[in-house]
Scaffold this active site. Structure first.
Site, PDB file in Angstrom:
ATOM      1  CG  HIS A  93      -2.495   0.450   8.224  1.00  0.00           C
ATOM      2  ND1 HIS A  93      -1.897  -0.789   8.113  1.00  0.00           N
ATOM      3  CD2 HIS A  93      -3.307   0.372   9.284  1.00  0.00           C
ATOM      4  CE1 HIS A  93      -2.354  -1.574   9.065  1.00  0.00           C
ATOM      5  NE2 HIS A  93      -3.209  -0.902   9.789  1.00  0.00           N
ATOM      6  CE  LYS A 150       2.997  -3.570  -5.263  1.00  0.00           C
ATOM      7  NZ  LYS A 150       3.459  -3.744  -3.912  1.00  0.00           N
ATOM      8  NE  ARG A 151      -5.057  -0.671  -1.611  1.00  0.00           N
ATOM      9  CZ  ARG A 151      -4.662   0.550  -1.267  1.00  0.00           C
ATOM     10  NH1 ARG A 151      -5.306   1.611  -1.719  1.00  0.00           N
ATOM     11  NH2 ARG A 151      -3.639   0.728  -0.460  1.00  0.00           N
ATOM     12  CE  LYS A 211      -0.843   0.383  -3.212  1.00  0.00           C
ATOM     13  NZ  LYS A 211      -0.109  -0.305  -2.140  1.00  0.00           N
ATOM     14  CB  THR A 227       1.988  -6.715   3.681  1.00  0.00           C
ATOM     15  OG1 THR A 227       1.811  -5.461   4.364  1.00  0.00           O
ATOM     16  CG2 THR A 227       2.322  -7.745   4.697  1.00  0.00           C
ATOM     17  CE  LYS A 267       0.441 -11.325   1.777  1.00  0.00           C
ATOM     18  NZ  LYS A 267      -0.686 -10.469   1.415  1.00  0.00           N
TER      19      LYS A 267
HETATM   20  C1  NBG Z   1      -1.733  -0.006   3.517  1.00  0.00           C
HETATM   21  C2  NBG Z   1      -0.378   0.450   3.029  1.00  0.00           C
HETATM   22  C3  NBG Z   1       0.514  -0.729   2.758  1.00  0.00           C
HETATM   23  C4  NBG Z   1       0.550  -1.645   3.961  1.00  0.00           C
HETATM   24  C5  NBG Z   1      -0.860  -2.001   4.374  1.00  0.00           C
HETATM   25  C6  NBG Z   1      -0.889  -2.843   5.625  1.00  0.00           C
HETATM   26  C7  NBG Z   1      -3.778   1.304   3.749  1.00  0.00           C
HETATM   27  C8  NBG Z   1      -4.388   2.551   4.259  1.00  0.00           C
HETATM   28  N1  NBG Z   1      -2.478   1.161   3.920  1.00  0.00           N
HETATM   29  O1  NBG Z   1       1.795  -0.289   2.476  1.00  0.00           O
HETATM   30  O2  NBG Z   1      -0.539   1.210   1.870  1.00  0.00           O
HETATM   31  O3  NBG Z   1       1.256  -2.805   3.645  1.00  0.00           O
HETATM   32  O4  NBG Z   1      -1.600  -0.840   4.643  1.00  0.00           O
HETATM   33  O5  NBG Z   1      -0.246  -2.210   6.670  1.00  0.00           O
HETATM   34  O6  NBG Z   1      -4.466   0.451   3.208  1.00  0.00           O
END
Ligand code: NBG
Length: 953
Positions: A482, A686-687, A692, A797, A801
């Protein structure tokens, strides 16, 4: 029927666990029914209906139960006991019989067979049907081909797929094979896939369960009659926040899609006492963290399974007994206890399972210490056992190296593998066939210890030879990566592993007769050496061990070599994976081991549940029931035909407006601010992370603020009013991310109070971001920001949405943004910034040929100077954050700022043409079919797991 209470006896087998003998007495007032009666009197029929009803109410699948496995029995009894006044159960277990031998006819004999247990026979040796109506059971059994068309279809299917032949070249021998295979389908248990994820960000369940069961309206009526508003009841539920962000939410969407498509997929995770921390904002604007006691009240969605427990060992010592096998003993033994969370599929009776493990002390406490009055010592070990699943680690690079986190990973993988193995053993198949029945998906590297653990079990406990065991491993596991950010790749110090997992950590090089699970290191490297003789750098890069003080185990390398396939989560990311961190492995294993599954989202939660009015409007426009397009999302394309219809445009705009009002109401009631809902809503949720680039967004907002301040009254009339929303949590140890939150909050305080500008620009940081908050924010957004430095966001992701809900996308050419633009057309998205191939070179320039920010990007320099000068509170506080941009600028804000501002201007311009904007919005929603998690899960089912839907009638 006589009026004696009838006693139902039998073995209860919930899931497919070891059976438990139970006797129960069922009665409804004066009338009594026998659960195993064989007459067809009205009473019995009614009973049967009640049972089936109850099973369905609990959304347990009757059809996937073997008659010997009364999976539904315990929940059924619980249901009858706790929920149904009319149907009273006088007793469930006759206490006088506990511990006493039971009469022979009541005792079940359990012998292993293909499906787990063989039926009992009567005195004449005839098989006795164990329970209920044999015909009803048999009709209900999955996959029994009853009709000729079904049978012929199945045979032809085998001719085509199993034999790869056609009608032209099929002889009798082939026809026999195909027929036999078709018949065998009715006999064989199906293969299961297991999704191992340390995070499942489920959010709330009640609303989702009602929608999936199609019962929302009925329950709404029912609760109204009882004097309650269902919407209020829904608000009572606490989010199950067992995840940090995208990775955990993805796992939750995948469970929904698997259940909805009747795919046999189980999730395995941990039942953390405390999920992701609660975020509060302190008086100075900083993030404060508080524990999230989500289990404070009973959680009705889980079934504690005191009968499903495993021992897990830590520390201790390991001894080899015959050169191959090792016995691991001593140390700390803890108990893993299962909690099952049912995952209802949408518009199907199918229900899958998410099994979460809780750690418990194996023995209550140390009685000797207790008796000696040393109470602390007495509970020490039980506290330390319970601590393992006490808290979810916030996503943070500093978690690597934390003993408790590694303990969590081992505890979880060991318990899950034991469970999977026990289920496999019920099939009575040779262990070599394990991969034919089991596929395990590793959601990121967190569950990678499952690879050496399965090796250990196979070699040490199952007597499998090393090579054969490794062959089983590499046909069972699949690995999803990921992130390609080097700092996010897990590494564990060798000494920590050695301390914690004796049996796994003998890293000595291989010598005959002393093989350990981790000898995979040297065996693998020998193979690499053979293929690339003398290429020492390559060997060092590919080794599982990174040299240093201390040495570290590279989990991504282990996951890669132990898995059959490796995938990234969006096209670009999968390509980058192959070109960067997995490059050597591609050259060694070949390209076919690597592939892509672009992430997906469940349209049930992310359209129907969070935006019911839009879902309804789509249904009316397409003239399709919701269930049809929510299960086949590509049907949304039908909206394109209607995109120019004024009536649709009007209704579409009205839905967006009402969602914006809902969000405004939320902000007003929680934060006390009134919001102009006629303004454009711009959202980034988002986080918090430097890559980001929430910083880019806040710098853009300040830039806009300064620009409006500098305008004349006349000029201001032309400004597009805008409200900017931020939400997201920063890992508690991530200083720069926390500073970004503080800056956002303090800038918001100033601009929201500025009488000159506040009607044109306001900004909110909504605390404690969660799935439920996302469900309010996403449907209300006009535009959302996905603005990572190119090549850093694997998928991102939430972009899907927003677009599904008709929000437009402002983003960089990164992650799944690219595929969204491919689908909706570039004219409907707003792209800016450098592309991935440029990034490396730009970073090199920043490092070795730095240009002062005033020269490089005067617009951004001005904003930074305003912050530093104290316009938004003590500027000194933000220096470390500002310096990340002034010096080095690893995430390339100075490179992308100007094009970002231009893109924002384009957004403003486009928004002024409201009709044009709504048309873009409709087009965007219409093209989101690809991003359903149903498609993604099918990709996994076909590319990796080789499982098929268990279609229920
Ligand atoms: C995250 C990515 C995102 C991705 C999500 C689901 C982790 C390690 N990775 O870009 O930063 O959408 O995984 O795949 O949380």
């Amino acid at each position: 029927m006589d009026d004696r209470p009838d006693i139902a006896t039998g073995s209860i087998n919930v899931g497919d666990e070891a059976p438990v003998e139970v006797r129960c007495i069922l009665s409804t007032g004066a009338e009594t029914h026998s659960a195993d009666g064989d007459d067809s009197s009205q009473g019995f029929g009614a009973l049967l209906n009640r049972l089936v009803d109850r099973v369905q109410q609990l959304y347990l699948p009757l059809e996937c139960i073997y008659p010997w496995s009364l999976r539904w029995f315990v929940p059924l009894i619980r249901g009858l006991l706790t929920h149904d006044d009319a149907w009273k159960m006088t007793s469930i277990i006759d206490p006088t019989t506990i511990g006493k031998p039971q009469p022979a006819h009541q005792r079940r004999r359990h012998v292993r067979s293909l499906t787990g247990y063989t039926p009992e026979t009567d005195e004449k040796g005839q098989e006795k049907w164990p329970r209920g109506d044999e015909k009803v059971w048999k009709d209900g059994l999955r996959g029994v081909d009853k009709d000729v068309p079904e049978i012929t279809k199945s045979v032809v299917h085998h001719v085509q797929t199993s034999l790869a032949r056609q009608a032209y070249n099929l002889d009798e021998a082939g026809a026999y094979q195909a027929t036999a295979l078709s018949v065998r389908d009715n006999l064989l248990p199906t293969k299961r896939a297991y999704y191992l994820s340390l995070e499942f960000l489920m959010g709330r369940t009640l609303d989702n369960a009602l929608l999936n069961l199609g019962l929302k309206n009925k329950y709404s009526d029912g609760t109204t009659k009882l004097g309650f508003n269902l919407e209020d009841l829904l608000e009572q539920e606490r989010d199950a926040a067992l995840g940090n962000g995208g990775l955990g939410r993805l796992a939750a969407c995948y469970l929904d899609s698997s259940a909805s498509q009747e795919l046999p997929v189980w999730g395995y995770g941990l039942r953390y006492q405390y999920g992701i921390f609660q975020q509060l904002i302190g008086p100075d604007g900083s993030q404060l963290e508080a524990p999230d006691p989500w289990l404070q009240h009973d959680n009705p969605w889980e079934l504690p399974r005191a009968d499903v427990t495993y021992d897990v060992r830590f520390y201790g010592h390991s001894e080899r007994i015959d050169g191959m096998k090792a016995v691991w003993s001593g140390g700390q033994e803890v108990l893993a206890m299962a909690y099952d969370v049912m995952i209802p599929g949408y518009a199907t009776k199918n229900t899958n399972n998410l099994r979460l493990w809780e750690s418990k002390p194996k023995r209550g406490f140390d009685l000797n210490s207790f008796n000696a009055g040393d109470y602390e010592r007495a509970v020490e070990s039980s506290n330390s056992a319970a601590a393992i699943t006490s808290v979810l680690y916030p996503n943070d690079h500093t978690t690597f190296g934390k003993e408790l986190r590694l303990k969590q990973q081992y505890f979880w993988t060991a318990a899950s593998l034991n469970d999977i193995l026990r289920r496999f053993k019920n099939l009575d198949k040779p262990i070599s066939e394990f991969p034919e029945y089991v596929s395990i998906q590793l959601n990121d590297t967190h569950p990678t210890l499952a690879i050496p653990e399965l090796m250990r079990i196979l070699v040490d406990e199952e007597d499998v030879k090393w090579d054969a065991a490794w062959d089983i491993i590499t046909r069972t596991f699949f690995f999803t990566n990921h992130t390609v950010l080097p700092e996010a790749l897990e590494k564990w110090p060798v000494p920590l592993m050695q301390h914690l997992m004796r049996e796994h950590s003998d890293f000595k090089s291989m010598h005959a007769g002393n093989l350990t699970a981790f000898d995979v290191v040297s065996i693998f490297l020998q193979a690499v050496e053979k293929k690339f003789p003398g290429d020492r750098e390559r060997l060092a890069r590919m080794s599982l061990i990174e040299e240093g003080f201390p040495q570290n185990v590279r989990m991504a390398n282990l996951a890669c070599i132990g898995s059959r396939k490796v995938n990234g989560v969006a096209e670009l990311h999968s390509e980058l994976l192959k070109a960067t961190i997995m490059k050597d492995f591609v050259e060694f294993f070949g390209i076919s081991k690597f592939f892509n599954v672009t992430n997906g989202i469940t349209p049930r939660r992310w359209l129907d549940q969070c935006n019911p009015r839009l879902s309804q409007l789509i249904s009316e426009t397409l003239q399709l029931p919701k269930a049809t397009f929510l299960k086949e999302l590509s049907l949304l394309e039908g909206l394109l035909k209607h995109v120019d219809e004024p009536a649709l445009i009007k209704k579409w705009a009205a839905v967006k407006q009402s969602n914006k009002e809902r969000l405004a109401h939320y902000v007003e009631t929680t934060m006390g601010h009134k919001i102009n809902t006629q303004a454009m809503f711009d959202v980034q949720i988002k986080r918090l992370h430097e890559y980001k680039r929430q910083t880019l967004n806040i710098m853009g907002v300040i830039h806009r603020y300064l620009a409006i301040k500098a305008m004349t009254a006349e000029e201001r009339k032309k400004v597009n009013p805008k409200v900017v929303f931020f939400a997201g949590k920063a890992a508690p140890g991530y200083y720069i991310a926390k500073l970004t939150i503080r800056l956002i909050v303090n800038v918001a305080r100033i601009i929201n109070e500025d009488p000159e500008t506040k009607d044109l620009l306001s900004m909110f940081f909504l605390p404690d971001y969660s799935v439920s908050l996302a469900e309010i924010l996403i449907p209300a957004s006009d535009i959302s920001q996905h603005i990572s430095t190119a090549g850093t966001e694997a998928s991102g992701t939430s972009n899907m949405k927003f677009c599904l809900n008709g929000g437009l996308l402002l983003g960089t050419v990164d992650g799944a943004n690219i595929e969204i633009a491919e689908e909706v057309g570039e004219q409907n998205v707003f792209f800016f910034g450098h592309l991935t191939p440029a990034v490396e070179d730009l970073r090199y320039q920043h490092m070795y040929h730095p240009v002062p920010i005033e020269q490089k990007c005067p617009g951004l320099a001005k904003v930074i100077n305003e912050v530093a000068s104290g316009r938004f509170g003590d500027g000194g506080v933000y220096e470390p954050l500002l310096n990340t941009i002034r010096q080095n600028d690893y995430y390339l804000l100075t490179e992308d700022f100007d094009s970002y501002i231009q893109a924002l201007e384009l957004v403003d311009k486009a928004y002024q043409d409201r009709t044009g904007w709504i048309k873009k919005s409709i087009r965007t929603t219409a093209k989101m079919g690809k991003f359903s998690s149903d498609r993604a899960i099918q990709d996994y089912a076909q590319e990796c797991w080789n499982i098929e839907s268990n279609k229920l009638p």
